[in-house]
Design an enzyme around this catalytic site. Structure first.
Site, PDB file in Angstrom:
ATOM      1  N   LYS A   1       2.077  -3.249   7.250  1.00  0.00           N
ATOM      2  CA  LYS A   1       2.395  -3.425   5.813  1.00  0.00           C
ATOM      3  C   LYS A   1       3.836  -3.003   5.541  1.00  0.00           C
ATOM      4  CE  LYS A   1      -0.006  -4.532   2.858  1.00  0.00           C
ATOM      5  NZ  LYS A   1      -0.378  -5.870   2.308  1.00  0.00           N
TER       6      LYS A   1
ATOM      7  N   THR B   1       0.819  -1.214   0.000  1.00  0.00           N
ATOM      8  CA  THR B   1       0.000   0.000   0.000  1.00  0.00           C
ATOM      9  C   THR B   1       0.854   1.266   0.000  1.00  0.00           C
ATOM     10  OG1 THR B   1      -1.555   1.271   1.351  1.00  0.00           O
ATOM     11  CG2 THR B   1      -0.104  -0.197   2.526  1.00  0.00           C
ATOM     12  N   ASP B   2       0.285   2.345  -0.508  1.00  0.00           N
ATOM     13  CA  ASP B   2       0.993   3.636  -0.467  1.00  0.00           C
ATOM     14  C   ASP B   2       1.064   4.202   0.959  1.00  0.00           C
ATOM     15  OD1 ASP B   2      -1.690   4.339  -0.159  1.00  0.00           O
ATOM     16  OD2 ASP B   2      -1.677   5.907  -1.685  1.00  0.00           O
ATOM     17  N   GLU B   3       0.245   3.646   1.871  1.00  0.00           N
ATOM     18  CA  GLU B   3       0.222   4.191   3.241  1.00  0.00           C
ATOM     19  C   GLU B   3       1.548   4.005   3.962  1.00  0.00           C
ATOM     20  OE1 GLU B   3      -3.192   3.341   5.602  1.00  0.00           O
ATOM     21  OE2 GLU B   3      -4.559   3.474   3.917  1.00  0.00           O
TER      22      GLU B   3
ATOM     23  N   TYR C   1      -2.115  -0.447  10.848  1.00  0.00           N
ATOM     24  CA  TYR C   1      -2.210  -1.127   9.541  1.00  0.00           C
ATOM     25  C   TYR C   1      -0.986  -0.827   8.688  1.00  0.00           C
ATOM     26  CZ  TYR C   1      -3.400  -1.610   4.588  1.00  0.00           C
ATOM     27  OH  TYR C   1      -3.357  -1.903   3.238  1.00  0.00           O
TER      28      TYR C   1
ATOM     29  N   ASP D   1     -13.171  12.416  14.221  1.00  0.00           N
ATOM     30  CA  ASP D   1     -12.122  12.041  13.275  1.00  0.00           C
ATOM     31  C   ASP D   1     -11.489  10.698  13.640  1.00  0.00           C
ATOM     32  OD1 ASP D   1     -10.583  12.338  11.047  1.00  0.00           O
ATOM     33  OD2 ASP D   1      -9.480  14.108  11.745  1.00  0.00           O
TER      34      ASP D   1
HETATM   35  P1  NAD Z   1      -9.711  -7.378   1.683  1.00  0.00           P
HETATM   36  O1  NAD Z   1      -9.776  -7.116   3.150  1.00  0.00           O
HETATM   37  O2  NAD Z   1     -10.895  -7.120   0.826  1.00  0.00           O
HETATM   38  O3  NAD Z   1      -9.303  -8.907   1.445  1.00  0.00           O
HETATM   39  C1  NAD Z   1      -8.316  -9.559   2.181  1.00  0.00           C
HETATM   40  C2  NAD Z   1      -8.429 -11.053   1.901  1.00  0.00           C
HETATM   41  O4  NAD Z   1      -7.393 -11.710   2.655  1.00  0.00           O
HETATM   42  C3  NAD Z   1      -9.760 -11.658   2.326  1.00  0.00           C
HETATM   43  O5  NAD Z   1     -10.240 -12.528   1.330  1.00  0.00           O
HETATM   44  C4  NAD Z   1      -9.421 -12.418   3.592  1.00  0.00           C
HETATM   45  O6  NAD Z   1     -10.238 -13.558   3.795  1.00  0.00           O
HETATM   46  C5  NAD Z   1      -7.977 -12.823   3.329  1.00  0.00           C
HETATM   47  N1  NAD Z   1      -7.226 -13.056   4.562  1.00  0.00           N
HETATM   48  C6  NAD Z   1      -7.145 -12.229   5.636  1.00  0.00           C
HETATM   49  N2  NAD Z   1      -6.390 -12.794   6.593  1.00  0.00           N
HETATM   50  C7  NAD Z   1      -5.967 -13.985   6.097  1.00  0.00           C
HETATM   51  C8  NAD Z   1      -5.155 -15.020   6.603  1.00  0.00           C
HETATM   52  N3  NAD Z   1      -4.619 -14.960   7.842  1.00  0.00           N
HETATM   53  N4  NAD Z   1      -4.888 -16.097   5.829  1.00  0.00           N
HETATM   54  C9  NAD Z   1      -5.423 -16.170   4.581  1.00  0.00           C
HETATM   55  N5  NAD Z   1      -6.221 -15.243   4.066  1.00  0.00           N
HETATM   56  C10 NAD Z   1      -6.496 -14.157   4.806  1.00  0.00           C
HETATM   57  O7  NAD Z   1      -8.434  -6.575   1.189  1.00  0.00           O
HETATM   58  P2  NAD Z   1      -8.193  -5.790  -0.181  1.00  0.00           P
HETATM   59  O8  NAD Z   1      -8.704  -4.422  -0.045  1.00  0.00           O
HETATM   60  O9  NAD Z   1      -8.616  -6.640  -1.316  1.00  0.00           O
HETATM   61  O10 NAD Z   1      -6.586  -5.698  -0.136  1.00  0.00           O
HETATM   62  C11 NAD Z   1      -5.792  -6.751  -0.665  1.00  0.00           C
HETATM   63  C12 NAD Z   1      -4.336  -6.395  -0.494  1.00  0.00           C
HETATM   64  O11 NAD Z   1      -4.057  -5.185  -1.189  1.00  0.00           O
HETATM   65  C13 NAD Z   1      -3.906  -6.156   0.955  1.00  0.00           C
HETATM   66  O12 NAD Z   1      -2.627  -6.701   1.135  1.00  0.00           O
HETATM   67  C14 NAD Z   1      -3.897  -4.646   1.099  1.00  0.00           C
HETATM   68  O13 NAD Z   1      -2.947  -4.240   2.066  1.00  0.00           O
HETATM   69  C15 NAD Z   1      -3.474  -4.230  -0.305  1.00  0.00           C
HETATM   70  N6  NAD Z   1      -3.949  -2.911  -0.748  1.00  0.00           N
HETATM   71  C16 NAD Z   1      -5.274  -2.563  -0.654  1.00  0.00           C
HETATM   72  C17 NAD Z   1      -5.705  -1.331  -1.150  1.00  0.00           C
HETATM   73  C18 NAD Z   1      -7.155  -0.907  -1.078  1.00  0.00           C
HETATM   74  O14 NAD Z   1      -7.466   0.232  -1.402  1.00  0.00           O
HETATM   75  N7  NAD Z   1      -8.089  -1.776  -0.700  1.00  0.00           N
HETATM   76  C19 NAD Z   1      -4.784  -0.447  -1.721  1.00  0.00           C
HETATM   77  C20 NAD Z   1      -3.437  -0.812  -1.776  1.00  0.00           C
HETATM   78  C21 NAD Z   1      -3.034  -2.061  -1.296  1.00  0.00           C
HETATM   79  O1  DAU Z   2      -4.151   3.983   0.314  1.00  0.00           O
HETATM   80  C1  DAU Z   2      -4.372   2.612   0.223  1.00  0.00           C
HETATM   81  C2  DAU Z   2      -5.230   2.142   1.380  1.00  0.00           C
HETATM   82  O2  DAU Z   2      -6.544   2.636   1.141  1.00  0.00           O
HETATM   83  C3  DAU Z   2      -5.250   0.626   1.530  1.00  0.00           C
HETATM   84  O3  DAU Z   2      -3.967   0.169   1.845  1.00  0.00           O
HETATM   85  C4  DAU Z   2      -6.231   0.196   2.617  1.00  0.00           C
HETATM   86  O4  DAU Z   2      -6.300  -1.225   2.673  1.00  0.00           O
HETATM   87  C5  DAU Z   2      -7.591   0.754   2.282  1.00  0.00           C
HETATM   88  O5  DAU Z   2      -8.501   0.432   3.299  1.00  0.00           O
HETATM   89  C6  DAU Z   2      -7.526   2.262   2.080  1.00  0.00           C
HETATM   90  O6  DAU Z   2      -7.266   2.941   3.349  1.00  0.00           O
HETATM   91  P1  DAU Z   2      -8.061   4.285   3.786  1.00  0.00           P
HETATM   92  O7  DAU Z   2      -8.020   4.384   5.235  1.00  0.00           O
HETATM   93  O8  DAU Z   2      -7.592   5.435   2.968  1.00  0.00           O
HETATM   94  O9  DAU Z   2      -9.533   3.881   3.230  1.00  0.00           O
HETATM   95  P2  DAU Z   2     -11.000   4.046   3.871  1.00  0.00           P
HETATM   96  O10 DAU Z   2     -11.979   3.643   2.822  1.00  0.00           O
HETATM   97  O11 DAU Z   2     -11.103   3.414   5.223  1.00  0.00           O
HETATM   98  O12 DAU Z   2     -11.095   5.617   4.081  1.00  0.00           O
HETATM   99  C7  DAU Z   2     -10.908   6.523   3.004  1.00  0.00           C
HETATM  100  C8  DAU Z   2     -10.976   7.940   3.577  1.00  0.00           C
HETATM  101  O13 DAU Z   2     -12.331   8.203   4.007  1.00  0.00           O
HETATM  102  C9  DAU Z   2     -10.113   8.157   4.797  1.00  0.00           C
HETATM  103  O14 DAU Z   2      -9.594   9.480   4.773  1.00  0.00           O
HETATM  104  C10 DAU Z   2     -11.073   8.003   5.981  1.00  0.00           C
HETATM  105  C11 DAU Z   2     -12.379   8.497   5.406  1.00  0.00           C
HETATM  106  N1  DAU Z   2     -13.611   7.857   5.945  1.00  0.00           N
HETATM  107  C12 DAU Z   2     -13.671   6.500   5.957  1.00  0.00           C
HETATM  108  C13 DAU Z   2     -14.790   5.870   6.437  1.00  0.00           C
HETATM  109  C14 DAU Z   2     -14.870   4.355   6.480  1.00  0.00           C
HETATM  110  C15 DAU Z   2     -14.677   8.651   6.368  1.00  0.00           C
HETATM  111  O15 DAU Z   2     -14.622   9.884   6.325  1.00  0.00           O
HETATM  112  N2  DAU Z   2     -15.794   8.014   6.836  1.00  0.00           N
HETATM  113  C16 DAU Z   2     -15.894   6.644   6.908  1.00  0.00           C
HETATM  114  O16 DAU Z   2     -16.951   6.133   7.381  1.00  0.00           O
END
Ligand code: NAD
Ligand code: DAU
Length: 352
Positions: free
Chosen positions: A163, A134-136, A159, A289
């Site tokens: 990562k 992730t970019d985080e 988180y 927040d």
């Molecule tokens: P998600 O939470 O939707 O899915 C995660 C999956 O991993 C699920 O299917 C869950 O069952 C599985 N999992 C969790 N713990 C496990 C374990 N101990 N053993 C086996 N499987 C397990 O997540 P996502 O949003 O699809 O993210 C996928 C990957 O991409 C993550 O590594 C996340 O850090 C990264 N990522 C996500 C985003 C985003 O915006 N969602 C952005 C950048 C990177």
């Molecule tokens: O940048 C990549 C990341 O983006 C991934 O690595 C993470 O897995 C993914 O969950 C996501 O993280 P964020 O924390 O940015 O995503 P989220 O959807 O939780 O929140 C997006 C923004 O919106 C953040 O600034 C918090 C805000 N937010 C979120 C929720 C759930 C709200 O204002 N209200 C809400 O109810």
């Protein structure tokens, strides 16, 4: 049939993982895709209904924390490559339960690295361990600047710390044991099949049901949005054409303040629901927040676009419309996963 590659995709039943599995299963008939997933609250095999009967697709229920189970899977399926997505992925959950993130994201990744180190030891050059990150990990930006691949890590939440740590372990295994690795750090994804704890599906669900739209703080935090299928396409490009042991940032140059994004979703949903413009915006509610809330994420994607030729395939409005249509047409999918445990999480997260 003998496959050219047996690719272990971890977390394939989750949001991004399911799009990645589908792309590889459909595009590469000569690869076998082994989807390993523990099916936590975020994993859902319904996400892959359309490909579950393909011959080159296998699902294995396993936890990446089970080191022996992982080694057996490497042996039984003669794993040639790994695309590792399994993780605990929601920042708010990491604030209430940081140890769960430490275990899955750090120890789980180390278990996979160990299995790869053992099983591929005769010739690491034939195998790729691709870690999806992730970019985080880069921290929080002010109003200026971007995330570059060579920036120092500065994670701010449990988180992102987990990562960042897993990224360090991947690089350490490349450096110490000569594993061939690739890492990508992607910005916020959106699209079909995203669990409704995340901003966009949560807002769409609440707009549809006339519920308050909880915007954290003053809503000026900025995220850089990417359509999930474009993330899967980037993973495909990096897996096949990326340089070994390098890192690629993935992002679509779509920075939006949260409040701007929520207003856009409200307007698009008003259209969809044949309501007067402004109806859904009345539901916007500013709430407490997120602790330690990162202010701004913004990706510089120059390396990916110039060296691998990747470009996003949709604009943010096209992507949002496609996402809205998908959630609108898949209310049953949403109902199935928003019962029971999710409602308890929702009450605890938004009750104060
Ligand atoms: P998600 O939470 O939707 O899915 C995660 C999956 O991993 C699920 O299917 C869950 O069952 C599985 N999992 C969790 N713990 C496990 C374990 N101990 N053993 C086996 N499987 C397990 O997540 P996502 O949003 O699809 O993210 C996928 C990957 O991409 C993550 O590594 C996340 O850090 C990264 N990522 C996500 C985003 C985003 O915006 N969602 C952005 C950048 C990177
Ligand atoms: O940048 C990549 C990341 O983006 C991934 O690595 C993470 O897995 C993914 O969950 C996501 O993280 P964020 O924390 O940015 O995503 P989220 O959807 O939780 O929140 C997006 C923004 O919106 C953040 O600034 C918090 C805000 N937010 C979120 C929720 C759930 C709200 O204002 N209200 C809400 O109810």
């Amino acid at each position: 049939m003998t496959y050219k590659k047996n690719i272990l995709v971890t977390g394939g039943a989750g949001f991004i993982g399911s799009h990645c599995v589908r792309l590889f299963v459909e595009k590469y008939a000569d690869y076998r895709v082994i989807n390993l997933d523990a099916l936590t609250y975020a994993g859902n095999l319904e996400n892959l209904k359309d490909v579950e009967h393909n011959e080159n697709y296998v699902f294995v229920s396993e936890d990446i924390l089970n080191d022996q189970g992982i080694e057996e899977i490497f042996r039984d399926y003669q794993i040639t490559d790994v695309i590792h997505l399994a993780a605990e992925s929601h920042v708010d959950r990491s604030i209430t339960d940081p140890l769960a993130f430490l275990k899955t994201n750090i120890l789980g990744t180390a278990n996979l690295l160990n299995a790869a180190k053992t099983y591929w030891k005769d010739d690491f050059s034939q195998h790729v361990f691709y870690h999806v990150s992730t970019d985080e990990v880069y921290g929080s930006l002010g109003p200026e600047g971007f995330f570059y691949e060579d920036m120092a890590y500065d994670p701010q939440s449990p988180y992102s710390a987990s990562k960042a740590s897993s990224d360090h372990f991947v690089r350490a295994y490349a450096n110490t044991y000569c594993l061939q690795t690739k890492i990508s750090n992607c910005s916020n994804n959106y699209g079909p099949n995203q669990f409704p704890e995340k901003l966009i599906p949560l807002m769409l669900n609440n707009i549809r049901n006339g519920k308050p739209l909880p915007v954290y703080g003053d809503g000026t935090n900025i995220r850089d949005w990417l359509f999930v299928i474009d993330h899967a396409r980037a993973i495909d490009d990096i897996f096949h054409k990326g340089v070994a042991n390098e890192t690629y940032n993935i992002g679509g140059n779509n920075e939006l303040q949260n409040i701007e994004l929520v207003r856009l979703l409200c307007d698009l949903m008003d259209d969809k629901m044949n309501q007067d413009k402004g109806t859904s915006q009345k539901l916007i509610t500013f709430v407490k927040d997120r602790p330690g809330h990162d202010h701004r994420y913004a990706i510089d994607n120059t390396k990916l676009t110039t060296t691998l030729g990747w470009e996003p395939s949709v604009t943010v409005v096209e992507g949002m419309k496609a996402t809205i249509d998908w959630y609108w047409d898949n209310e049953k999918w949403l109902r199935n996963i928003t019962s029971g445990a999710y409602m308890e999480y929702y009450k605890a997260q938004y009750s104060h």
